[in-house]
Structures are given as structure tokens and as C-alpha cells.
Design an enzyme around this catalytic site. Sequence first.
Site, PDB file in Angstrom:
ATOM      1  N   THR A   1       0.833  -1.211   0.000  1.00 36.14           N
ATOM      2  CA  THR A   1       0.000   0.000   0.000  1.00 36.14           C
ATOM      3  C   THR A   1       0.869   1.264   0.000  1.00 36.14           C
ATOM      4  OG1 THR A   1      -1.674  -1.199   1.263  1.00 36.14           O
ATOM      5  CG2 THR A   1      -1.845   1.193   1.259  1.00 36.14           C
ATOM      6  N   VAL A   2       1.779   1.358   0.969  1.00 34.94           N
ATOM      7  CA  VAL A   2       2.564   2.590   1.123  1.00 34.94           C
ATOM      8  C   VAL A   2       3.635   2.696   0.035  1.00 34.94           C
ATOM      9  CG1 VAL A   2       3.891   4.015   2.732  1.00 34.94           C
ATOM     10  CG2 VAL A   2       2.157   2.449   3.619  1.00 34.94           C
TER      11      VAL A   2
ATOM     12  N   GLU B   1       8.536  10.028   9.846  1.00 31.87           N
ATOM     13  CA  GLU B   1       7.277  10.771  10.011  1.00 31.87           C
ATOM     14  C   GLU B   1       6.048   9.884   9.805  1.00 31.87           C
ATOM     15  OE1 GLU B   1       6.907  14.383  10.815  1.00 31.87           O
ATOM     16  OE2 GLU B   1       5.151  13.192  11.313  1.00 31.87           O
TER      17      GLU B   1
ATOM     18  N   VAL C   1       3.935   7.376  12.670  1.00 30.86           N
ATOM     19  CA  VAL C   1       2.884   7.747  13.628  1.00 30.86           C
ATOM     20  C   VAL C   1       1.856   8.641  12.950  1.00 30.86           C
ATOM     21  CG1 VAL C   1       2.375   8.878  15.824  1.00 30.86           C
ATOM     22  CG2 VAL C   1       4.530   7.653  15.550  1.00 30.86           C
TER      23      VAL C   1
ATOM     24  N   ILE D   1      -0.441  12.851   9.127  1.00 36.36           N
ATOM     25  CA  ILE D   1      -0.345  14.042   9.997  1.00 36.36           C
ATOM     26  C   ILE D   1       1.125  14.322  10.314  1.00 36.36           C
ATOM     27  CG2 ILE D   1      -1.019  15.082  12.194  1.00 36.36           C
ATOM     28  CD1 ILE D   1      -3.295  13.036  12.388  1.00 36.36           C
TER      29      ILE D   1
ATOM     30  N   GLU E   1      -2.768  -3.465   9.454  1.00 35.85           N
ATOM     31  CA  GLU E   1      -1.433  -4.069   9.398  1.00 35.85           C
ATOM     32  C   GLU E   1      -1.530  -5.459   8.759  1.00 35.85           C
ATOM     33  OE1 GLU E   1       1.451  -2.428  10.340  1.00 35.85           O
ATOM     34  OE2 GLU E   1      -0.031  -0.849  10.435  1.00 35.85           O
TER      35      GLU E   1
ATOM     36  N   ASP F   1      -0.509  -1.626  17.815  1.00 33.53           N
ATOM     37  CA  ASP F   1      -0.050  -0.595  16.881  1.00 33.53           C
ATOM     38  C   ASP F   1      -0.098   0.789  17.557  1.00 33.53           C
ATOM     39  OD1 ASP F   1       0.489   0.273  13.937  1.00 33.53           O
ATOM     40  OD2 ASP F   1      -1.237   1.479  14.540  1.00 33.53           O
TER      41      ASP F   1
ATOM     42  N   LYS G   1       2.989   3.437  18.633  1.00 36.78           N
ATOM     43  CA  LYS G   1       3.019   4.859  18.270  1.00 36.78           C
ATOM     44  C   LYS G   1       3.182   5.738  19.506  1.00 36.78           C
ATOM     45  CE  LYS G   1       0.370   4.079  14.058  1.00 36.78           C
ATOM     46  NZ  LYS G   1      -0.969   3.851  13.519  1.00 36.78           N
TER      47      LYS G   1
END
Length: 427
Positions: free
Chosen positions: A11-12, A127, A130, A134, A188, A199, A203
Site C-alpha cells: 500500500t505505502v 514521520e 505515527v 499528519i 497491518e 499498533d 506509536k
Amino acid sequence: MIKIGLLGLGTVGLGVCEILLEKKSIIEEQTKKTIEISKILVRDLEKDRDSTVDSKILTDNPSDILDDPGIDIVVELIGGIEPAHTYITRALENGKHVVTANKAVLSHDLLGLTNLAKKNNRGILFEASVAGGIPIIKPLKELIKINKIKEIKGILNGTTNFILSKMIEEGIDFKEALTLAQDVGFAEADPTDDIEGYDAARKISILSSIAFGYNVAFEDVDCRGITSISALDIDFFKKLGLTVKLIGSAYSNDLDFDASVEPVLLNTNSTMANVNDAFNIVSIEGDIVGNLQFYGQGAGKNPTGNAVVSDIIDIINGELSHIDIEKKEKPANTPKILSNYYLRISLKSQKEPDFILKSIDRYELKYKFIREEGNLILILQNIGRQEVKDVIEDLEIENRSCYAKIDSKSYYFIQELNLESFNELVV
Ligand code: NAP
Ligand code: HSE
């Protein structure tokens, strides 16, 4: 020319490839460099992939990236602790900068990895680890230059917030909502990490390590997820004028430290109660700046990809912004914070309530109770987190109960209005 090696194209990873392609000219203008993704590590070379990526640059051999002297930045997006930890370590030792979205590996060894980056004069930026899209790590690093941070709290997991929102708004059950969250790529690889609160715990451990200046490990966070919350509880929360959210929080002063993840009941009209779907919110209390709130999309391809690409730009521009999490000793004390708790017990027999109430009396607690459709619902007053766990263990009701903290301001709001049908017991 800056060469990037990507570890992972899920996905990322795909989001990062798309953003680097779509925003190529803007990024090159900002960095005064051309950027190329040289190689991408995947597990399965045979898998059907999006055509954005040229299949010729895919590899299943990590060495093609980690040991290639031409690669400047390794972007780790495979997730989990191993082999991610080994790959990040090898990349830093081989003189590469690292960008990662992986909170599991960071909360496992934030101190070791950040120290290794410093030792090798390389950056490790995270970045995206978390609160997805944002910007929170970078602002936090700015804030701690002057502020002493007393408390950080928020909704830090998009998947559970999405599940709870769907259960509340659409009345769908837990499993159906989880499948939806998995389909859109929020969850996840193992969704247990989301639904059991791990998770969010990772964070809060990362945020509080930066904020408080000492290492807060995953194991330091007292963690509980949302799996015991049923449709019946959701209905009951609504009757009380409350909304349930999975809240991560960490508190520190010179003597005390406490960190937790747990379901919390909030006044339906409050700001946090209205953070829905995969959105996250982070609230930070600094002694100079006061209260700050950061809100936005906490998961998903584009928001998370955006955070990763911002880190890549910072690294190219030489903004490595190292953190120091060995500034202070972690306080030894855990403060006993008293709250009010909702506890629902699914009854095994008509007579069981008498037994339960008698057993609870041993704790000399103040509480209110009501019977509802084969359940006993209690509002336990002024009780600590551990004490609630002790009561549940004592009654042996772990598998047929649900409990959630009632936020203090929200308790004040409901007690006059919505508890009138409860029986009151004052011991
Ligand atoms: P994902 O969709 O499951 O993708 C993982 C990718 O890594 C896949 O391409 C997989 O290869 C590859 N991979 C996994 N293990 C590997 C191994 N041992 N060797 C080689 N390749 C391996 O994961 P994701 O959702 O993109 O998440 C990536 C990271 O970002 C995780 O740390 C996650 O916690 C974090 N994150 C995710 C989100 C989100 O919204 N999804 C938001 C913030 C942070 P194959 O494609 O061959 O299976
Ligand atoms: N699984 C995570 C979540 C991804 O749902 O918040 C973003 O970190």
C-alpha cells in the site's frame, strides 16, 4: 542524482512511487536534484503489480539495495521487526540514509537505530510511522526545543477508529468492519496489531520517547484493544450519550510516568468523539505552548506516502534532525490515576448479579448498576486501571465482559443526565 532503494511495494510503497512520479518536477525543484528509484525489494516477484512500476527494477534479493554503493537512501516499507531491523541496520552501516514508516521496528529499538544513524552521520526519519499523513514527529522535535511536554494523547490507529465508526454509524458488526479496513489497506499485515491496541501502543512509545527525552519501550505501555466491544455495548454507550474511541496516552513529570492504550468513552459532542473513520488526532500539552491538536488522515496510501516523500526531501536537503532520547532517566513511579469505568458482564444465570455485586463489595467501591437484556452493567467510580483488571480476574469474567474508561469530563456530563435509571450503591 539521488538514488533510492525501496524495501516493499505494498500500500505505502506504491503510494510513494506514485507521488515521486506525479510530483517529480516540484520535488526536483525543491531539492535541486533528480531522483530515481533504482531498485524495489519485494517478497514475491510473480505477483500481479500496478503498472506504475517497471517490473525490471523489482528484486527479491535485499543485497541488490543494501550493498549497492550507488544507492543513497533506503526507504523501508516492509513492516514488522525482522528482517526490517537487520535491513535498516545494514543500510545505515553501509552509509545510506533511511526513511521508514515502520512503528514496529522503531518501538522495538528506537534508541539503537537512532544512535547507529548518528554514529554513521546518516539520517533516519520516520514521520509516516505515527498518525499516517499528519505531520507530528517533525513538529514534536520543534516543540521539545523549548517546551516540557507533560502529556500526549490521541486516536493513533486508523483501523480501529474506522471499525468503531462503522459499528456506531452503520450498525455493521466488528468482523465486517475489519474486512473493509483491510480492503482499503489501513490494517497491518496481521490485524491483531491494530485491534489489540499494539499498533497504537507502538506509536505512543515513539511519541513519548521523543517528547519526554527517555526511552519508552512498547512493553512500558499498558495496552488493551477493542475486541471485547459488542453491538450491545455500542447501543448502551449511545443511550448514555457517549462514544467509544481507542485512546493512546502518555503522561510524565519528574517523578511519574504512565502510558496506556485503552477504549475510552467520550461525550458524543467532544472533539475527539467526532474524529471518525481512519482519521487520527494527537493532542500535546506543552508548558509554554499550551495544548496543541493535530488532526488528519492516519492511514492509507496517499497520506502515508506523503509523509514518506516529505522525509525523503528533508534527507536530500540535509535536514537529518537527530533525536536525543537519553537526555533523562525514566521516572520509576507509575501514578495511580483514578477514573470511572463502564463494565458490562454477560450473565450466566438469573442469580449471578447478587454474587457479582457481593464480590465487588469486597473492593469497597462506589458504583451504580443496571440489568439489561441478560447483562449486568456497572459504572465503577474512582477506580484505578489495575484495580478494574483485578476485579475482572477475581470474578473470572474475562471472556464475557467489556470494560472502558469514562473520560473524566464526559463522566461529569453524563452523571446527572443519563444515569438516573441506575441503582446506586454507596459502600
Ligand atoms: P503491505 O501492503 O503489506 O506491503 C508490504 C510490502 O513489503 C509488500 O510489497 C511485500 O512484498 C514486502 N515485504 C514484506 N515482507 C518482506 C520481506 N521479508 N522481504 C521482502 N519484501 C517483503 O504493507 P503497507 O501497508 O504498505 O505497510 C508498510 C509499512 O508502512 C508497515 O511498516 C506499516 O506499519 C507502515 N504503515 C502503513 C500504513 C498504511 O496505511 N498501510 C500507514 C502508516 C504506516 P510482496 O508485495 O511481494 O508481498
Ligand atoms: N494499521 C495502521 C492504522 C496504519 O490503522 O493506523 C497506519 O499506521
